[in-house]
Scaffold this active site. Sequence first.
Site, PDB file in Angstrom:
ATOM      1  N   TYR A 120       9.445  28.443 -28.663  1.00 25.53           N
ATOM      2  CA  TYR A 120       8.829  27.299 -27.984  1.00 25.53           C
ATOM      3  C   TYR A 120       7.551  27.743 -27.282  1.00 25.53           C
ATOM      4  O   TYR A 120       7.393  28.920 -26.943  1.00 25.53           O
ATOM      5  CB  TYR A 120       9.777  26.735 -26.918  1.00 25.53           C
ATOM      6  CG  TYR A 120      10.914  25.924 -27.468  1.00 25.53           C
ATOM      7  CD1 TYR A 120      10.685  24.665 -28.015  1.00 25.53           C
ATOM      8  CD2 TYR A 120      12.219  26.395 -27.420  1.00 25.53           C
ATOM      9  CE1 TYR A 120      11.736  23.906 -28.501  1.00 25.53           C
ATOM     10  CE2 TYR A 120      13.274  25.648 -27.906  1.00 25.53           C
ATOM     11  CZ  TYR A 120      13.024  24.397 -28.443  1.00 25.53           C
ATOM     12  OH  TYR A 120      14.049  23.650 -28.929  1.00 25.53           O
ATOM     13  N   ARG A 170      17.675  27.124 -31.868  1.00 20.74           N
ATOM     14  CA  ARG A 170      16.854  26.903 -33.068  1.00 20.74           C
ATOM     15  C   ARG A 170      16.946  28.165 -33.940  1.00 20.74           C
ATOM     16  O   ARG A 170      15.930  28.728 -34.345  1.00 20.74           O
ATOM     17  CB  ARG A 170      15.397  26.626 -32.683  1.00 20.74           C
ATOM     18  CG  ARG A 170      15.134  25.535 -31.657  1.00 20.74           C
ATOM     19  CD  ARG A 170      15.596  24.176 -32.004  1.00 20.74           C
ATOM     20  NE  ARG A 170      14.741  23.325 -32.810  1.00 20.74           N
ATOM     21  CZ  ARG A 170      13.717  22.614 -32.383  1.00 20.74           C
ATOM     22  NH1 ARG A 170      13.329  22.686 -31.141  1.00 20.74           N
ATOM     23  NH2 ARG A 170      13.058  21.818 -33.191  1.00 20.74           N
ATOM     24  N   GLN A 182      20.428  25.980 -38.185  1.00 23.11           N
ATOM     25  CA  GLN A 182      19.429  25.048 -38.724  1.00 23.11           C
ATOM     26  C   GLN A 182      20.029  23.705 -39.138  1.00 23.11           C
ATOM     27  O   GLN A 182      19.439  22.664 -38.880  1.00 23.11           O
ATOM     28  CB  GLN A 182      18.731  25.676 -39.923  1.00 23.11           C
ATOM     29  CG  GLN A 182      17.306  26.072 -39.606  1.00 23.11           C
ATOM     30  CD  GLN A 182      16.637  26.831 -40.718  1.00 23.11           C
ATOM     31  OE1 GLN A 182      17.160  26.947 -41.822  1.00 23.11           O
ATOM     32  NE2 GLN A 182      15.476  27.359 -40.436  1.00 23.11           N
ATOM     33  N   SER A 215      15.005  18.772 -34.746  1.00 24.54           N
ATOM     34  CA  SER A 215      14.121  18.857 -35.911  1.00 24.54           C
ATOM     35  C   SER A 215      14.305  17.659 -36.843  1.00 24.54           C
ATOM     36  O   SER A 215      13.332  17.139 -37.394  1.00 24.54           O
ATOM     37  CB  SER A 215      14.376  20.153 -36.690  1.00 24.54           C
ATOM     38  OG  SER A 215      13.892  21.246 -35.964  1.00 24.54           O
ATOM     39  N   ASP A 233      20.396  21.235 -36.261  1.00 17.45           N
ATOM     40  CA  ASP A 233      19.212  21.031 -35.423  1.00 17.45           C
ATOM     41  C   ASP A 233      18.779  19.562 -35.408  1.00 17.45           C
ATOM     42  O   ASP A 233      17.922  19.126 -36.177  1.00 17.45           O
ATOM     43  CB  ASP A 233      18.094  21.940 -35.955  1.00 17.45           C
ATOM     44  CG  ASP A 233      16.868  21.955 -35.063  1.00 17.45           C
ATOM     45  OD1 ASP A 233      16.804  21.130 -34.131  1.00 17.45           O
ATOM     46  OD2 ASP A 233      15.978  22.781 -35.304  1.00 17.45           O
TER      47      ASP A 233
HETATM   48  P1  NAD Z   1       8.071  20.978 -29.115  1.00 16.04           P
HETATM   49  O1  NAD Z   1       8.430  19.574 -29.430  1.00 16.04           O
HETATM   50  O2  NAD Z   1       8.713  21.660 -27.978  1.00 16.04           O
HETATM   51  O3  NAD Z   1       6.483  21.030 -28.878  1.00 16.04           O
HETATM   52  C1  NAD Z   1       5.573  20.495 -29.832  1.00 16.04           C
HETATM   53  C2  NAD Z   1       4.390  21.410 -29.984  1.00 16.04           C
HETATM   54  O4  NAD Z   1       3.553  21.320 -28.832  1.00 16.04           O
HETATM   55  C3  NAD Z   1       4.737  22.884 -30.157  1.00 16.04           C
HETATM   56  O5  NAD Z   1       4.235  23.358 -31.391  1.00 16.04           O
HETATM   57  C4  NAD Z   1       4.033  23.539 -28.980  1.00 16.04           C
HETATM   58  O6  NAD Z   1       3.525  24.822 -29.292  1.00 16.04           O
HETATM   59  C5  NAD Z   1       2.919  22.553 -28.695  1.00 16.04           C
HETATM   60  N1  NAD Z   1       2.306  22.681 -27.361  1.00 16.04           N
HETATM   61  C6  NAD Z   1       2.887  22.936 -26.166  1.00 16.04           C
HETATM   62  N2  NAD Z   1       1.961  22.993 -25.187  1.00 16.04           N
HETATM   63  C7  NAD Z   1       0.756  22.740 -25.776  1.00 16.04           C
HETATM   64  C8  NAD Z   1      -0.578  22.665 -25.302  1.00 16.04           C
HETATM   65  N3  NAD Z   1      -0.858  22.849 -24.031  1.00 16.04           N
HETATM   66  N4  NAD Z   1      -1.562  22.424 -26.203  1.00 16.04           N
HETATM   67  C9  NAD Z   1      -1.273  22.250 -27.520  1.00 16.04           C
HETATM   68  N5  NAD Z   1      -0.033  22.312 -28.039  1.00 16.04           N
HETATM   69  C10 NAD Z   1       0.967  22.554 -27.177  1.00 16.04           C
HETATM   70  O7  NAD Z   1       8.174  21.909 -30.406  1.00 16.04           O
HETATM   71  P2  NAD Z   1       9.203  21.855 -31.613  1.00 16.04           P
HETATM   72  O8  NAD Z   1       8.690  20.987 -32.672  1.00 16.04           O
HETATM   73  O9  NAD Z   1      10.554  21.536 -31.062  1.00 16.04           O
HETATM   74  O10 NAD Z   1       9.132  23.341 -32.130  1.00 16.04           O
HETATM   75  C11 NAD Z   1       9.153  24.419 -31.235  1.00 16.04           C
HETATM   76  C12 NAD Z   1       9.212  25.721 -31.981  1.00 16.04           C
HETATM   77  O11 NAD Z   1      10.472  25.914 -32.575  1.00 16.04           O
HETATM   78  C13 NAD Z   1       8.212  25.865 -33.093  1.00 16.04           C
HETATM   79  O12 NAD Z   1       7.765  27.194 -33.110  1.00 16.04           O
HETATM   80  C14 NAD Z   1       8.993  25.593 -34.327  1.00 16.04           C
HETATM   81  O13 NAD Z   1       8.412  26.182 -35.479  1.00 16.04           O
HETATM   82  C15 NAD Z   1      10.288  26.246 -33.935  1.00 16.04           C
HETATM   83  N6  NAD Z   1      11.433  25.730 -34.684  1.00 16.04           N
HETATM   84  C16 NAD Z   1      12.298  26.626 -35.254  1.00 16.04           C
HETATM   85  C17 NAD Z   1      13.389  26.162 -35.953  1.00 16.04           C
HETATM   86  C18 NAD Z   1      14.370  27.106 -36.582  1.00 16.04           C
HETATM   87  O14 NAD Z   1      14.073  28.257 -36.740  1.00 16.04           O
HETATM   88  N7  NAD Z   1      15.556  26.646 -36.882  1.00 16.04           N
HETATM   89  C19 NAD Z   1      13.608  24.809 -36.081  1.00 16.04           C
HETATM   90  C20 NAD Z   1      12.709  23.925 -35.482  1.00 16.04           C
HETATM   91  C21 NAD Z   1      11.628  24.405 -34.759  1.00 16.04           C
END
Ligand code: NAD
Length: 375
Positions: free
Chosen positions: A229, A122, A127, A133, A130
């Site tokens: 994550y 990520r 990006q 996303s 991804d």
């Molecule tokens: P994910 O699908 O793995 O998880 C969804 C959400 O659940 C996350 O925000 C996580 O913090 C939350 N979560 C986990 N355990 C929990 C709990 N016990 N209680 C409440 N919430 C809980 O997450 P995602 O959508 O794949 O994103 C993961 C991270 O990656 C995020 O920080 C996102 O901003 C980041 N991201 C970065 C990029 C990039 O830079 N290219 C792209 C996409 C996502």
Amino acid sequence: MQITVLKETQADEARVALVPESVKKLVGMKAAVSIESGAGAAAGASDADYEAVGATISRDRATLLANADVLLAVNRPDESDLNALKSGAVLIGFLKPLDEPQALKPLLARHVSAFPVELIPRSTRAQAMDALSSMAALVGYKAVLLAAEHLPRIFPMMTTAAGTIPPAKVLVIGAGVVGLQAIATARRLGAVVEGFDVRAAAGEAVRSLGAKFLEVDMGGESAEGAGGYAKEVTEETMNKSRELIAKTAKATDCIITSAAVPGRAAPLLITEDAVKAMKPGSVIIDLSGATGGNCALTKPGETIEAHGVTIMAPLNLAATLAVNASQLYSRNLTTFLSEMIQDGALKVDLTNDVVGPACAVHAGEAKHPRLQGVI
Ligand code: NAD
């Protein structure tokens, strides 16, 4: 170099791995593209559309598999399909490497290189590749529409001659890509929205979308793991989270939940007592059904009613938006694959900062640290 796309076989699947726009790009990179007849039909792309941009259409699945240098898939193909790939072939798709690692075992013996899109870093550079996303954004949007359809009340505040209707209250649990898109969509529909996440960093994003961020006191513990994550939090934090959610749920009309920790069972955040406390007619959309669900009563893939609350756990919402989902996914795959194409030939370079980390198995060996010693 032969790039192949088959018709997906999973019952609820309507997406296709490549849309014609991407085929045109790949043909421009001197690759040959073969598509199984009908592969794009449910995603708005006909055989003729593919032929018009230079693809070859075939009905002979066995030959398509045997000749593929690169097989692009949405879901992991069946074991029989995996066993039909030639040695040295590359497979790219949603292969569930952390949830179902053993299913990748046949690829070791066949010396197939597998690149699950779930492992693409990520990072800023990656990006445009991804796929997680891309799909998550569509899922977050669709989940809100689903909730709106099943809720016996409207989302926005409405002032009528017969009086004012207050807006619906929505709680979004998990403020990753799915959750943030759900918050944005619910806000656009006029709901009052609260967001909850264990990652403190999510707070700013939630607030910037006009929602209130709910926080638990984690006693200095950080929930932020590798790559941004979430990691698993202590039982104490889990208990506090469940209490906060139960308290908030009483005044909430709709909960959309997508909390996840990669490669782990979904955290259980909505207890049966929290469901009981909700108003009759409330709706819970649990998007973590594939890994067990965030709600104690969730039945993955089903819609149930419990204590007057509708609990839905759709497993493949992205497929219900097959046209856009295929467009985005196809672009993600094409950008990723272009890292492996040189002068029309396939060149797998594991020192590449995107290709290397995304590799699950290669040349008969497990390459990803979470798979080594496991398969
Ligand atoms: P994910 O699908 O793995 O998880 C969804 C959400 O659940 C996350 O925000 C996580 O913090 C939350 N979560 C986990 N355990 C929990 C709990 N016990 N209680 C409440 N919430 C809980 O997450 P995602 O959508 O794949 O994103 C993961 C991270 O990656 C995020 O920080 C996102 O901003 C980041 N991201 C970065 C990029 C990039 O830079 N290219 C792209 C996409 C996502």
